[in-house]
Design an enzyme around this catalytic site. Sequence first.
Site, PDB file in Angstrom:
ATOM      1  N   ASP A  54       0.863  -1.182   0.000  1.00 16.38           N
ATOM      2  CA  ASP A  54       0.000   0.000   0.000  1.00 16.38           C
ATOM      3  C   ASP A  54       0.898   1.229   0.000  1.00 16.38           C
ATOM      4  OD1 ASP A  54      -1.690   2.130   0.505  1.00 16.38           O
ATOM      5  OD2 ASP A  54      -2.789   1.142   2.117  1.00 16.38           O
ATOM      6  N   SER A 132      -3.832  13.894 -14.064  1.00 13.88           N
ATOM      7  CA  SER A 132      -5.135  13.770 -14.718  1.00 13.88           C
ATOM      8  C   SER A 132      -5.488  15.102 -15.352  1.00 13.88           C
ATOM      9  CB  SER A 132      -6.224  13.391 -13.707  1.00 13.88           C
ATOM     10  OG  SER A 132      -7.519  13.511 -14.285  1.00 13.88           O
ATOM     11  N   TYR A 145     -10.260  14.881  -5.816  1.00 20.07           N
ATOM     12  CA  TYR A 145      -9.521  14.226  -6.898  1.00 20.07           C
ATOM     13  C   TYR A 145      -8.771  15.251  -7.749  1.00 20.07           C
ATOM     14  CZ  TYR A 145      -8.533  11.288 -10.949  1.00 20.07           C
ATOM     15  OH  TYR A 145      -7.902  10.615 -11.963  1.00 20.07           O
ATOM     16  N   LYS A 149      -4.602  15.859  -8.089  1.00 22.37           N
ATOM     17  CA  LYS A 149      -3.887  15.713  -9.355  1.00 22.37           C
ATOM     18  C   LYS A 149      -3.203  17.014  -9.770  1.00 22.37           C
ATOM     19  CE  LYS A 149      -4.783  11.363 -10.083  1.00 22.37           C
ATOM     20  NZ  LYS A 149      -3.697  10.358 -10.080  1.00 22.37           N
TER      21      LYS A 149
END
Length: 251
Positions: A54, A132, A145, A149
Amino acid sequence: MKTAVITGAARGIGLATTDILCAQGWHVVMVDRDAPELALEAASRSNVTAAAFDISDPEQVEAMITDAMASRGQIDALVNNAGVADFGPIEATTFARWRRVMDTNLDGVFLCTQAAIPALKDSRGAVVNIASISGLRASTLRVAYGTSKAAVIHLTQQQAAELGEFGIRVNSVAPGPVRTKLAMAVHTQDIINAYHDAIPLNRYGSEAEIGQVIAFLCSEQASFVTGQNISVDGGFESTGIGLPSLRVKPQ
């Protein structure tokens, strides 16, 4: 044989990049916290090593790099691909949800790169961080998110500026909409049509198309490329201003 460490390698872009690099003669250490899926995918491939870790856990990251060096003796490229998505309104994004995204998407990139620096100094290797298009253009429901990014893109520049003197190149790739099994399962036809209208190439990208750019940045063909973010998005970023309905359609 060169060695690449790819996180989030059990599926999607990470798995596609694994296959591309292996076809180019690399050995890939496939890292993923989904141990059963990782073992399944690794078992069907040659020139790979499965490593269940992880990357949001600093101790596991250190163990991951230690194990990779013990088994391979070198790391020539690190692809920080592992990430989690969490889409929802700002008001509904609890701090726990925010931290869950940051722990993997941002902290994981920082931790993995930091741990791999000694090995990458020796190999004068490359790092590719997967960002992204959501880190370049804001949209609804992506507060955690998209912010994570965007931070990855800036972190990439910080890493490139500091590590360049050791011959380490650091770049990021910002995928646009990608035709994954998950996306196709949750995107309605209206969403698909809207994306097609907003993307100059009028389609989603494929995982392999993203992987080919990652592989290029890992290679000696990109020997003078560092500190860059490459959007692999069919032109999606270029349509951030203006209405798709005003675009001239082919006759």
